[in-house]
Design an enzyme around this catalytic site. Structure first.
Site, PDB file in Angstrom:
ATOM      1  N   LYS A  66       0.859  -1.184   0.000  1.00  0.00           N
ATOM      2  CA  LYS A  66       0.000   0.000   0.000  1.00  0.00           C
ATOM      3  C   LYS A  66       0.895   1.234   0.000  1.00  0.00           C
ATOM      4  O   LYS A  66       1.893   1.295   0.710  1.00  0.00           O
ATOM      5  CB  LYS A  66      -0.922  -0.040   1.226  1.00  0.00           C
ATOM      6  CG  LYS A  66      -1.964   1.064   1.248  1.00  0.00           C
ATOM      7  CD  LYS A  66      -2.897   0.874   2.442  1.00  0.00           C
ATOM      8  CE  LYS A  66      -3.924   1.966   2.548  1.00  0.00           C
ATOM      9  NZ  LYS A  66      -4.819   1.741   3.705  1.00  0.00           N
ATOM     10  N   SER A 140      -9.810   1.830   2.267  1.00  0.00           N
ATOM     11  CA  SER A 140      -8.674   2.672   1.883  1.00  0.00           C
ATOM     12  C   SER A 140      -7.582   1.831   1.237  1.00  0.00           C
ATOM     13  O   SER A 140      -6.740   2.350   0.530  1.00  0.00           O
ATOM     14  CB  SER A 140      -8.126   3.436   3.093  1.00  0.00           C
ATOM     15  OG  SER A 140      -7.508   2.560   4.011  1.00  0.00           O
ATOM     16  N   SER A 164     -11.040   1.644   7.023  1.00  0.00           N
ATOM     17  CA  SER A 164     -10.723   0.619   6.030  1.00  0.00           C
ATOM     18  C   SER A 164     -11.671  -0.550   6.187  1.00  0.00           C
ATOM     19  O   SER A 164     -11.822  -1.340   5.322  1.00  0.00           O
ATOM     20  CB  SER A 164      -9.283   0.140   6.192  1.00  0.00           C
ATOM     21  OG  SER A 164      -8.430   0.835   5.342  1.00  0.00           O
TER      22      SER A 164
END
Length: 164
Positions: A66, A140, A164
């Site tokens: 990420k 997210s 998230s």
């Protein structure tokens, strides 16, 4: 091949039925295909290299990171505010995966600063759901979820910053 789980891929690597180089090549190729269709990545590491297969379960296996995790000398943004940021340090979790022999093949898109549950506020644009483009990929960590669901690799880093 990349739709298989970590354990199964590790067993194939150890037995010599597949090489780390083949997995990395497939992951990078799929990264470009997925990016074109679903907008899941900020950076694709076309220069990623295979790794030696050891007893470590993740050795020789590609993964995604990420984009809010720092990756030394590799673009790590997470926001329009940081769109050209290249860190001088590496996040501990990423370093531990590198030490275990895993291979990062891309940085995945995320909602701005990891704050959001839709995957629609990424500074690179919305991440589309690979199973149904009419639905959100959500979270997210949408880029990481999209990449794993699309078979780019068996695992990717995500985070839960807020919603998230």
């Amino acid at each position: 091949m990349m739709e298989k789980g970590i354990k199964e891929l590790h067993e194939l690597l150890v037995s010599g039925k597949v090489t780390s180089e083949e997995l990395v090549k497939e992951s990078i190729q799929k990264s470009h295909e997925v990016e074109e269709k679903y907008n899941a990545f900020v950076t694709i590491c076309d220069d990623a290299k295979s790794n030696t297969v050891t007893e470590s379960l993740v050795s020789g296996i590609p993964f995604g990171v990420k984009d809010n995790y720092s990756t030394k000398d590799i673009l790590s943004t997470g926001s329009n505010t940081l769109k050209n940021y290249i860190p001088f340090f590496i996040a501990t979790v990423v370093q531990k995966l590198f030490d275990a022999g895993a291979i990062m093949t891309n940085k995945t898109a995320l909602d701005e600063f990891g704050m959001g549950g839709t995957g629609t506020t990424c500074h690179t644009g919305p991440v589309l759901n690979p199973w149904d483009k009419e639905r959100m990929c959500a979270g997210s960590s949408a880029g990481s979820a999209c990449a794993v669901a699309s078979g780019v690799y068996p695992f990717a880093l995500g985070s839960d910053t807020g919603d998230s």
